[in-house]
Design an enzyme around this catalytic site. Structure first.
Site, mmCIF file in Angstrom:
data_model
loop_
_atom_site.group_PDB
_atom_site.id
_atom_site.type_symbol
_atom_site.label_atom_id
_atom_site.label_comp_id
_atom_site.label_asym_id
_atom_site.label_seq_id
_atom_site.Cartn_x
_atom_site.Cartn_y
_atom_site.Cartn_z
ATOM 1 N N SER A 166 0.815 -1.213 0.000
ATOM 2 C CA SER A 166 0.000 0.000 0.000
ATOM 3 C C SER A 166 0.850 1.265 0.000
ATOM 4 C CB SER A 166 -0.927 0.003 1.217
ATOM 5 O OG SER A 166 -0.164 -0.014 2.406
ATOM 6 N N THR A 169 -2.555 -7.897 3.968
ATOM 7 C CA THR A 169 -2.374 -7.722 2.526
ATOM 8 C C THR A 169 -1.743 -6.390 2.161
ATOM 9 O OG1 THR A 169 -4.660 -6.986 2.307
ATOM 10 C CG2 THR A 169 -4.220 -9.312 1.865
ATOM 11 N N CYS A 170 -1.973 -5.349 2.946
ATOM 12 C CA CYS A 170 -1.372 -4.050 2.618
ATOM 13 C C CYS A 170 0.146 -4.098 2.723
ATOM 14 C CB CYS A 170 -1.903 -2.964 3.546
ATOM 15 S SG CYS A 170 -3.639 -2.590 3.268
ATOM 16 N N PHE A 171 0.645 -5.050 3.508
ATOM 17 C CA PHE A 171 2.086 -5.144 3.747
ATOM 18 C C PHE A 171 2.699 -6.419 3.170
ATOM 19 C CE2 PHE A 171 0.093 -2.776 7.244
ATOM 20 C CZ PHE A 171 0.629 -1.528 6.970
#
Length: 178
Positions: A125, A147-149
């Protein structure tokens, strides 16, 4: 003669109808899309590429290179590439078919495609963010993902079988939503 004429007329009608439905009817929208795309990327920069090459650049690949994935994975919270659980994890991934590997990638990163230049170029992200595996000690949990990382939260399971069972269980819920 009349039958041939009717067939020609029908064929012409079908050709014009297809052209209208697929081209003319959406011409304004298509022109707007092309103009918007060209405002970001001048079309002359795309001329050297064929359709397959452009798709690879824009969408990435779906062929999982396991060695590249391993080489570009970060380990956190006490895990290393030599940790027993990590060896079990990669062994489980090696057993997977390509589609299952893509499901794992989707589970952890939110995308099922790999950048055209490989796992070193995964995006999170906030920009470049490699795939990572973070250790947790609570073995009653299923693997989780941030999921962002691009981060897999992997419990330190006591056996290879526990890891494989829990990983498969987590992946089986991939389409369930939040």
């Amino acid at each position: 003669y009349t039958c041939v004429c009717v067939c020609v007329c029908v064929m012409e009608f079908v050709r014009k109808m297809i052209n209208w439905r697929l081209v003319d009817r959406v011409a304004v929208q298509t022109d707007a899309l092309v103009a918007g795309f060209q405002s970001v990327v001048p079309l002359e920069l795309l001329e050297p590429f064929d359709a397959a090459e452009l798709e690879l650049l824009l969408c990435g690949t779906t062929d999982v290179d396991l060695e590249d994935w391993k080489a570009n994975t970060l380990y956190k919270s006490g895990f290393t590439a030599d940790s027993e659980v990590i060896k079990w994890f990669w062994s489980a991934v090696e057993k997977m078919h390509n589609e299952e590997r893509l499901q794992l990638l989707q589970f952890v990163t939110g995308t099922s495609s790999i950048p055209s230049r490989g796992f070193a170029n995964l995006q999170g992200s906030d920009g470049d963010r490699r795939f990572s595996i973070m250790r947790v000690v609570d073995t009653s949990r299923l693997p989780q993902a941030h999921t962002c990382f691009n981060e897999l939260v992997l419990p330190e399971y006591e056996t290879r079988e526990d890891l494989e069972t829990k990983l498969n269980q987590a992946l089986s819920h991939l389409g369930d939503g939040m």
